[in-house]
Design a protein around this motif. Sequence first.
Motif, PDB file in Angstrom:
ATOM      1  N   PRO A  38      43.523  24.502  -9.008  1.00  0.00           N
ATOM      2  CA  PRO A  38      44.454  23.678  -9.785  1.00  0.00           C
ATOM      3  C   PRO A  38      45.901  24.114  -9.546  1.00  0.00           C
ATOM      4  N   ALA A  39      46.807  23.140  -9.568  1.00  0.00           N
ATOM      5  CA  ALA A  39      48.227  23.455  -9.399  1.00  0.00           C
ATOM      6  C   ALA A  39      48.734  24.251 -10.585  1.00  0.00           C
ATOM      7  N   GLY A  40      49.733  25.101 -10.321  1.00  0.00           N
ATOM      8  CA  GLY A  40      50.364  25.842 -11.407  1.00  0.00           C
ATOM      9  C   GLY A  40      49.517  26.973 -11.943  1.00  0.00           C
ATOM     10  N   VAL A  41      49.795  27.347 -13.183  1.00  0.00           N
ATOM     11  CA  VAL A  41      49.130  28.477 -13.839  1.00  0.00           C
ATOM     12  C   VAL A  41      48.319  27.957 -15.021  1.00  0.00           C
ATOM     13  N   GLN A  42      47.033  28.277 -15.053  1.00  0.00           N
ATOM     14  CA  GLN A  42      46.172  27.901 -16.168  1.00  0.00           C
ATOM     15  C   GLN A  42      46.028  29.111 -17.090  1.00  0.00           C
ATOM     16  N   THR A  43      46.278  28.913 -18.383  1.00  0.00           N
ATOM     17  CA  THR A  43      46.314  30.040 -19.310  1.00  0.00           C
ATOM     18  C   THR A  43      45.094  30.126 -20.223  1.00  0.00           C
ATOM     19  N   SER A  44      44.285  29.087 -20.281  1.00  0.00           N
ATOM     20  CA  SER A  44      43.051  29.178 -21.061  1.00  0.00           C
ATOM     21  C   SER A  44      42.062  28.126 -20.606  1.00  0.00           C
ATOM     22  N   PHE A  45      40.786  28.448 -20.831  1.00  0.00           N
ATOM     23  CA  PHE A  45      39.674  27.545 -20.514  1.00  0.00           C
ATOM     24  C   PHE A  45      38.694  27.605 -21.677  1.00  0.00           C
ATOM     25  N   THR A  46      38.234  26.445 -22.122  1.00  0.00           N
ATOM     26  CA  THR A  46      37.246  26.391 -23.196  1.00  0.00           C
ATOM     27  C   THR A  46      36.168  25.379 -22.848  1.00  0.00           C
ATOM     28  N   LEU A  47      34.917  25.804 -22.983  1.00  0.00           N
ATOM     29  CA  LEU A  47      33.766  24.913 -22.861  1.00  0.00           C
ATOM     30  C   LEU A  47      33.039  24.898 -24.188  1.00  0.00           C
ATOM     31  N   GLU A  48      32.822  23.711 -24.733  1.00  0.00           N
ATOM     32  CA  GLU A  48      32.039  23.556 -25.954  1.00  0.00           C
ATOM     33  C   GLU A  48      30.927  22.554 -25.683  1.00  0.00           C
ATOM     34  N   GLY A  49      29.681  23.033 -25.831  1.00  0.00           N
ATOM     35  CA  GLY A  49      28.523  22.172 -25.615  1.00  0.00           C
ATOM     36  C   GLY A  49      27.697  22.051 -26.874  1.00  0.00           C
ATOM     37  N   ASN A  50      27.141  20.870 -27.113  1.00  0.00           N
ATOM     38  CA  ASN A  50      26.390  20.615 -28.339  1.00  0.00           C
ATOM     39  C   ASN A  50      25.119  19.852 -28.010  1.00  0.00           C
ATOM     40  N   ASN A  51      23.989  20.320 -28.567  1.00  0.00           N
ATOM     41  CA  ASN A  51      22.706  19.646 -28.366  1.00  0.00           C
ATOM     42  C   ASN A  51      22.340  18.688 -29.498  1.00  0.00           C
ATOM     43  N   ASN A  52      23.074  18.738 -30.605  1.00  0.00           N
ATOM     44  CA  ASN A  52      22.883  17.787 -31.709  1.00  0.00           C
ATOM     45  C   ASN A  52      21.427  17.690 -32.160  1.00  0.00           C
ATOM     46  N   HIS A  53      20.817  18.842 -32.463  1.00  0.00           N
ATOM     47  CA  HIS A  53      19.436  18.836 -32.955  1.00  0.00           C
ATOM     48  C   HIS A  53      19.327  18.100 -34.294  1.00  0.00           C
ATOM     49  N   ASP A  54      18.232  17.395 -34.457  1.00  0.00           N
ATOM     50  CA  ASP A  54      17.988  16.638 -35.689  1.00  0.00           C
ATOM     51  C   ASP A  54      17.002  17.418 -36.562  1.00  0.00           C
ATOM     52  N   VAL A  55      17.540  18.170 -37.532  1.00  0.00           N
ATOM     53  CA  VAL A  55      16.705  19.023 -38.392  1.00  0.00           C
ATOM     54  C   VAL A  55      15.992  18.204 -39.463  1.00  0.00           C
ATOM     55  N   ASP A  56      16.618  17.151 -39.955  1.00  0.00           N
ATOM     56  CA  ASP A  56      16.071  16.412 -41.089  1.00  0.00           C
ATOM     57  C   ASP A  56      14.658  15.893 -40.822  1.00  0.00           C
ATOM     58  N   LYS A  57      14.381  15.527 -39.586  1.00  0.00           N
ATOM     59  CA  LYS A  57      13.075  14.945 -39.278  1.00  0.00           C
ATOM     60  C   LYS A  57      11.975  15.994 -39.108  1.00  0.00           C
ATOM     61  N   THR A  58      12.306  17.270 -39.339  1.00  0.00           N
ATOM     62  CA  THR A  58      11.295  18.324 -39.189  1.00  0.00           C
ATOM     63  C   THR A  58      10.770  18.830 -40.524  1.00  0.00           C
ATOM     64  N   ILE A  59      11.280  18.314 -41.643  1.00  0.00           N
ATOM     65  CA  ILE A  59      10.857  18.778 -42.962  1.00  0.00           C
ATOM     66  C   ILE A  59      10.162  17.628 -43.681  1.00  0.00           C
ATOM     67  N   GLY A  60       8.864  17.813 -43.947  1.00  0.00           N
ATOM     68  CA  GLY A  60       8.076  16.765 -44.595  1.00  0.00           C
ATOM     69  C   GLY A  60       7.572  17.188 -45.958  1.00  0.00           C
ATOM     70  N   PHE A  61       6.781  16.323 -46.582  1.00  0.00           N
ATOM     71  CA  PHE A  61       6.246  16.594 -47.907  1.00  0.00           C
ATOM     72  C   PHE A  61       5.475  17.913 -47.930  1.00  0.00           C
ATOM     73  N   GLY A  62       5.685  18.669 -48.988  1.00  0.00           N
ATOM     74  CA  GLY A  62       4.942  19.904 -49.172  1.00  0.00           C
ATOM     75  C   GLY A  62       5.584  21.139 -48.588  1.00  0.00           C
ATOM     76  N   TYR A  63       6.772  20.984 -47.972  1.00  0.00           N
ATOM     77  CA  TYR A  63       7.427  22.126 -47.317  1.00  0.00           C
ATOM     78  C   TYR A  63       8.896  22.198 -47.712  1.00  0.00           C
ATOM     79  N   ARG A  64       9.409  23.444 -47.799  1.00  0.00           N
ATOM     80  CA  ARG A  64      10.843  23.648 -48.037  1.00  0.00           C
ATOM     81  C   ARG A  64      11.614  23.827 -46.747  1.00  0.00           C
ATOM     82  N   HIS A  65      10.960  24.339 -45.718  1.00  0.00           N
ATOM     83  CA  HIS A  65      11.658  24.674 -44.471  1.00  0.00           C
ATOM     84  C   HIS A  65      11.068  23.857 -43.320  1.00  0.00           C
TER      85      HIS A  65
END
Length: 344
Positions: free
Chosen positions: A189-216
């Motif tokens: 890249p041209a010039g001087v780069q002073t920082s780099f950040t990568l943010e990745g997200n898998n967006n897991h769906d927790v709500d659909k893993t808890i059914g009747f009879g369970y707290r977790h």
Amino acid sequence: MSCRVFGLEPEAVYGEDKEKAEFDLDFDHEVDSMDFKLNDEPVTKSFGSRMNQKARAGVIKPSGSIETSANLQILGHYFYGFLDNYKFTAGNNNKNTHEFWGGESKLLKSFRGVSVNDELVFYLFGLLVDSMKLEVSSEDMTLGADFIYKTELADILEDENEYERAEELINDLFIMFYDVSLKLNGNDPAGVQTSFTLEGNNNHDVDKTIGFGYRHPQGQAKANKRENSISIVTTLTQETVRAILDARYGDVDLLEPAKCKILQVPLELNVELCEYPGLGLTIKFPKCTLLAEFDSSGIDDVEATLNMATLGSEKVRLADNTTEVTTDMYVKLVNNQPKIAPSN
């Protein structure tokens, strides 16, 4: 001396119940910060009163986060959990190649983990890497990870020195900013780069893993859309102004916004430590959208931020120089770690 460490080992079966003595961590490492919580807010009812009258235990949706200095020996496990494809190639002199790339699988690899907080230890089951962050600025590369998990056990130690650490890692110097280089659209890249950040997200769906009879959570949450965002900070100069305008206007050599185009370019990050020849890290993003933003304040230098989002429509050739995969993110890591796999 306080003991604040975090350790991981892959699970053969998601959330499988194990005794504390059965944990066999691949490694543990010091952390700058760590927080694991049950997210079990009680459910309260007021029944028309200005005061809550009754309460019951709420649903448990455990989550956690860690932040630490990145090194070549621990990064593999985090990529193993964040991305859904993995290939291992043994090398000479214990220099092994680990390749990871993003695909379409919604069931990602899970871990058991140990979170040590001085005298208090949590044994964690069903850890999934929900998001991952790498950041490089004027000092070292930091690694951040957010997890969701199934459940936990606790242990209280007699003193903070009672916890028995996993076998010490070799060649685990933290990565400095001067160990890192970038290739944007195949060029420095041209010039001087002073920082780099990568943010990745898998967006897991927790709500659909808890059914009747369970707290977790009863089962493994599925990953949804994978979102990778990247930012590179540079300074506005004669060297960089043209590249910044190209990103801002969506095409090269324009002085106004393009009618219908956006720039789509590859990006590559490389890490090499002079102390450890032959070891290193390469992250390839084969196609990214590219935008530019400005920050002008007082008489300070004008900073420009190149913001990128990955696309999964290009091929990358693996280290065997034959196999090609279509992906939004590919990682090649050469280190001294053996194959990442659940213990027998």
